[in-house]
Design a protein around this motif. Structure first.
Motif, PDB file in Angstrom:
ATOM      1  N   GLU A   1      27.896 -58.281 109.661  1.00  0.00           N
ATOM      2  CA  GLU A   1      27.328 -58.423 111.000  1.00  0.00           C
ATOM      3  C   GLU A   1      27.511 -59.852 111.506  1.00  0.00           C
TER       4      GLU A   1
ATOM      5  N   GLY B   1      21.352 -50.796 117.385  1.00  0.00           N
ATOM      6  CA  GLY B   1      22.722 -51.286 117.288  1.00  0.00           C
ATOM      7  C   GLY B   1      22.765 -52.685 116.714  1.00  0.00           C
ATOM      8  N   ASP B   2      23.740 -52.938 115.862  1.00  0.00           N
ATOM      9  CA  ASP B   2      23.865 -54.257 115.234  1.00  0.00           C
ATOM     10  C   ASP B   2      24.077 -55.355 116.266  1.00  0.00           C
TER      11      ASP B   2
ATOM     12  N   GLU C   1      28.767 -51.669 115.972  1.00  0.00           N
ATOM     13  CA  GLU C   1      28.224 -51.455 114.641  1.00  0.00           C
ATOM     14  C   GLU C   1      29.148 -52.092 113.621  1.00  0.00           C
TER      15      GLU C   1
ATOM     16  N   ASP D   1      30.101 -51.726 110.086  1.00  0.00           N
ATOM     17  CA  ASP D   1      29.950 -50.701 109.051  1.00  0.00           C
ATOM     18  C   ASP D   1      30.442 -51.186 107.697  1.00  0.00           C
TER      19      ASP D   1
ATOM     20  N   ASP E   1      24.510 -41.695 110.500  1.00  0.00           N
ATOM     21  CA  ASP E   1      25.266 -42.494 111.475  1.00  0.00           C
ATOM     22  C   ASP E   1      25.806 -41.628 112.604  1.00  0.00           C
TER      23      ASP E   1
ATOM     24  N   ARG F   1      32.775 -49.362 116.352  1.00  0.00           N
ATOM     25  CA  ARG F   1      32.517 -49.514 114.923  1.00  0.00           C
ATOM     26  C   ARG F   1      33.566 -50.451 114.339  1.00  0.00           C
TER      27      ARG F   1
END
Length: 187
Positions: free
Chosen positions: A85, A117-118, A129, A131, A145, A161
């Motif tokens: 992240e 959401g990231d 996101e 992942d 997910d 993603r």
């Protein structure tokens, strides 16, 4: 708060430094991405707090790498839940499309949590996101997910993603985010 670079203890017969001392020392020795990842992780896991981070400049003053380390301190954000992240966020910052929030909670009109959401860009309704393999590899995680993504898409959000491999290409993530924002603004 009094902290010194002599902050060493013996734990089970092994000499160790405090989390704050360890973070300060690591910042002096690594590049920006791993440095900010260490800061984010230390904050997220509660190993250090923002007040302690404010002490780091005095701990590293005059040491080799201190100027770069101080710049990394300004980018620390304890909301990042993984180095992936952090790397994704930094790619966006470097690509001049920084997220306006992290861990964006999206709720429906009744207040039901549709998903988190990231990385988030609220106005164009774009979520990225990050992942990671470990957190998203099990069948249960994949199904969760997918359900979450479907709820968010049905609520009008664009979901992107990204994986670790994507962070290795400096332009890929910001380009993809920019394209998603542009597409959302055309709607």
């Amino acid at each position: 708060m009094t902290v010194s670079l002599d902050d060493v203890a013996e734990i089970a017969g092994v000499r160790a430094t405090s989390p704050l001392r360890t973070v300060a020392d690591v910042l002096l020795r690594v590049d920006r991405y791993p440095a900010v990842s260490v800061l984010d992780s230390a904050l997220s896991r509660g190993r250090v707090n923002p007040a302690q981070l404010a002490v780091i400049p005095s701990l590293i003053r005059g040491r080799r790498g201190a100027v770069a380390a101080r710049a990394c301190l300004a980018e620390a954000d304890g909301r990042a839940q993984s180095p992936l992240e952090t790397r994704s966020r930094l790619r966006c910052v470097d690509g001049r499309v920084p997220p306006d929030t992290l861990q964006l909670q999206v709720r429906d009109d009744d207040g039901y949590l549709l998903g988190i959401g990231d990385l988030g860009w609220r106005s164009p309704r774009v979520i990225a996101e990050a992942d990671g393999r470990d957190a998203h590899a099990t069948p249960e995680a994949l199904f969760a997910d997918r359900r979450r993504q479907n709820r968010l898409i049905n609520a009008g959000w664009t979901i992107l993603r990204f994986t670790w491999r994507d962070t290795l290409h400096p332009d890929y993530i910001p380009h993809t985010v920019r394209e998603a924002i542009a597409a959302a603004q055309r709607k």
